[in-house]
Design a protein around this motif. Sequence first.
Motif, PDB file in Angstrom:
ATOM      1  N   TRP A   1      52.550  41.897  45.665  1.00  0.00           N
ATOM      2  CA  TRP A   1      52.295  40.458  45.555  1.00  0.00           C
ATOM      3  C   TRP A   1      50.872  40.145  46.004  1.00  0.00           C
ATOM      4  N   ALA A   2      50.486  40.682  47.155  1.00  0.00           N
ATOM      5  CA  ALA A   2      49.140  40.429  47.671  1.00  0.00           C
ATOM      6  C   ALA A   2      48.078  41.001  46.736  1.00  0.00           C
ATOM      7  N   PHE A   3      48.339  42.194  46.194  1.00  0.00           N
ATOM      8  CA  PHE A   3      47.365  42.851  45.313  1.00  0.00           C
ATOM      9  C   PHE A   3      47.077  42.006  44.077  1.00  0.00           C
ATOM     10  N   CYS A   4      48.127  41.455  43.439  1.00  0.00           N
ATOM     11  CA  CYS A   4      47.893  40.674  42.224  1.00  0.00           C
ATOM     12  C   CYS A   4      47.180  39.358  42.543  1.00  0.00           C
ATOM     13  N   VAL A   5      47.404  38.785  43.725  1.00  0.00           N
ATOM     14  CA  VAL A   5      46.700  37.562  44.128  1.00  0.00           C
ATOM     15  C   VAL A   5      45.207  37.847  44.296  1.00  0.00           C
ATOM     16  N   TYR A   6      44.886  38.931  44.990  1.00  0.00           N
ATOM     17  CA  TYR A   6      43.482  39.275  45.229  1.00  0.00           C
ATOM     18  C   TYR A   6      42.778  39.679  43.935  1.00  0.00           C
ATOM     19  N   LEU A   7      43.466  40.469  43.109  1.00  0.00           N
ATOM     20  CA  LEU A   7      42.833  40.961  41.888  1.00  0.00           C
ATOM     21  C   LEU A   7      42.586  39.828  40.897  1.00  0.00           C
ATOM     22  N   GLU A   8      43.499  38.874  40.823  1.00  0.00           N
ATOM     23  CA  GLU A   8      43.307  37.737  39.921  1.00  0.00           C
ATOM     24  C   GLU A   8      42.044  36.965  40.279  1.00  0.00           C
ATOM     25  N   ALA A   9      41.749  36.872  41.579  1.00  0.00           N
ATOM     26  CA  ALA A   9      40.596  36.094  42.041  1.00  0.00           C
ATOM     27  C   ALA A   9      39.274  36.649  41.527  1.00  0.00           C
ATOM     28  N   VAL A  10      39.217  37.963  41.278  1.00  0.00           N
ATOM     29  CA  VAL A  10      37.939  38.591  40.904  1.00  0.00           C
ATOM     30  C   VAL A  10      37.982  39.237  39.525  1.00  0.00           C
ATOM     31  N   SER A  11      39.070  39.047  38.774  1.00  0.00           N
ATOM     32  CA  SER A  11      39.221  39.730  37.487  1.00  0.00           C
ATOM     33  C   SER A  11      38.198  39.291  36.447  1.00  0.00           C
ATOM     34  N   VAL A  12      37.598  38.123  36.626  1.00  0.00           N
ATOM     35  CA  VAL A  12      36.636  37.614  35.643  1.00  0.00           C
ATOM     36  C   VAL A  12      35.230  38.165  35.868  1.00  0.00           C
ATOM     37  N   LEU A  13      34.992  38.849  36.957  1.00  0.00           N
ATOM     38  CA  LEU A  13      33.642  39.323  37.286  1.00  0.00           C
ATOM     39  C   LEU A  13      33.025  40.212  36.200  1.00  0.00           C
ATOM     40  N   PRO A  14      33.747  41.166  35.601  1.00  0.00           N
ATOM     41  CA  PRO A  14      33.135  41.950  34.516  1.00  0.00           C
ATOM     42  C   PRO A  14      32.705  41.092  33.331  1.00  0.00           C
ATOM     43  N   GLN A  15      33.490  40.049  33.001  1.00  0.00           N
ATOM     44  CA  GLN A  15      33.103  39.159  31.900  1.00  0.00           C
ATOM     45  C   GLN A  15      31.825  38.410  32.236  1.00  0.00           C
ATOM     46  N   LEU A  16      31.709  37.981  33.480  1.00  0.00           N
ATOM     47  CA  LEU A  16      30.481  37.299  33.902  1.00  0.00           C
ATOM     48  C   LEU A  16      29.288  38.246  33.869  1.00  0.00           C
ATOM     49  N   ARG A  17      29.510  39.532  34.174  1.00  0.00           N
ATOM     50  CA  ARG A  17      28.418  40.514  34.110  1.00  0.00           C
ATOM     51  C   ARG A  17      27.942  40.682  32.675  1.00  0.00           C
ATOM     52  N   VAL A  18      28.865  40.723  31.720  1.00  0.00           N
ATOM     53  CA  VAL A  18      28.478  40.838  30.313  1.00  0.00           C
ATOM     54  C   VAL A  18      27.609  39.656  29.913  1.00  0.00           C
ATOM     55  N   MET A  19      28.004  38.445  30.294  1.00  0.00           N
ATOM     56  CA  MET A  19      27.232  37.249  29.945  1.00  0.00           C
ATOM     57  C   MET A  19      25.893  37.241  30.664  1.00  0.00           C
ATOM     58  N   GLN A  20      25.877  37.767  31.866  1.00  0.00           N
ATOM     59  CA  GLN A  20      24.621  37.866  32.608  1.00  0.00           C
ATOM     60  C   GLN A  20      23.659  38.827  31.917  1.00  0.00           C
ATOM     61  N   ASN A  21      24.193  39.898  31.359  1.00  0.00           N
ATOM     62  CA  ASN A  21      23.364  40.896  30.680  1.00  0.00           C
ATOM     63  C   ASN A  21      22.850  40.404  29.334  1.00  0.00           C
ATOM     64  N   THR A  22      23.665  39.627  28.611  1.00  0.00           N
ATOM     65  CA  THR A  22      23.267  39.176  27.279  1.00  0.00           C
ATOM     66  C   THR A  22      22.471  37.867  27.305  1.00  0.00           C
ATOM     67  N   LYS A  23      22.742  37.012  28.322  1.00  0.00           N
ATOM     68  CA  LYS A  23      22.089  35.705  28.483  1.00  0.00           C
ATOM     69  C   LYS A  23      22.474  34.681  27.424  1.00  0.00           C
ATOM     70  N   ILE A  24      22.997  35.135  26.300  1.00  0.00           N
ATOM     71  CA  ILE A  24      23.414  34.230  25.225  1.00  0.00           C
ATOM     72  C   ILE A  24      24.917  34.418  25.005  1.00  0.00           C
ATOM     73  N   VAL A  25      25.645  33.321  25.085  1.00  0.00           N
ATOM     74  CA  VAL A  25      27.097  33.371  24.967  1.00  0.00           C
ATOM     75  C   VAL A  25      27.511  32.605  23.718  1.00  0.00           C
ATOM     76  N   GLU A  26      28.162  33.292  22.779  1.00  0.00           N
ATOM     77  CA  GLU A  26      28.577  32.624  21.547  1.00  0.00           C
ATOM     78  C   GLU A  26      29.752  31.686  21.838  1.00  0.00           C
TER      79      GLU A  26
END
Length: 272
Positions: A166-191
Amino acid sequence: MKAAKKPIHAVTTWVRRQPPKVKAFLGVISAMTALVLLRMIVHDHDNLFVAAEAVHSLGISVLIYKLMKEKTCAGLSLKSQELTALFLAVRLYCSFVMEFDIHTLLDSATLVTTLWVIYMIRFKLKASYMEDKDNFAIYYVVIPCAVLSVLIHPSTHHHIINKISWAFCVYLEAVSVLPQLRVMQNTKIVEPFTAHYVFALGIARFLSCAHWVLQVLDTRGRLLTALGYGFWPIMVLLSEIVQTFILADFCYYYVKSLMGGQLVLRLPSGVV
């Protein structure tokens, strides 16, 4: 129409020129105002959590539309989708062994669609996958979340494995979007479709955070003791707040771009 855009442009320009501390203060004030409005408008605050999951499902639907119509997964993070599938699978396990309710059905539907997105990126549309841009090492979040869940988890009567899960899924959900934000940070342009999806995640995170905060206020803190004792109740609230603020900066530029009539979101340096 032009006259209507001038005040908005003036406000956004003024906000953009403010130092980070002022922007953070304005963000907190805006969030508090939104919470007050939600408390006045929504009488049953449990509906906010259902709304959060519904908005998340809507965001997934946008991805499905993008993959089926444009036949490309450019700009999407496979790692974020895999982290999402992981925390949803763990949360479903916890729901089946601890508490089966409407959220179990919603999570099941979201997990199925997320797995379909993963399949499309990995196999059908692999040629358009930006693997070089999706360079966030997921063990940077999975391992800390696993360690933290062992150290800080609910103090309920459930089996220790279930409490840690239970604790693991709560913590992981909080940061699961970080790779997507890294992709947008690398491309700078988001369709557009990717931007709509991430904005939907931001709204879902805010509604979920609002649900917990308002529930704590409504019960005058009794909800915290119902969740258990020690650091766990605080970590639940902190995880919700972290999820919201991780996406807050992106959501600001999304709304600004939308008001400016721009279809493609261009992120300045330092965002996300």
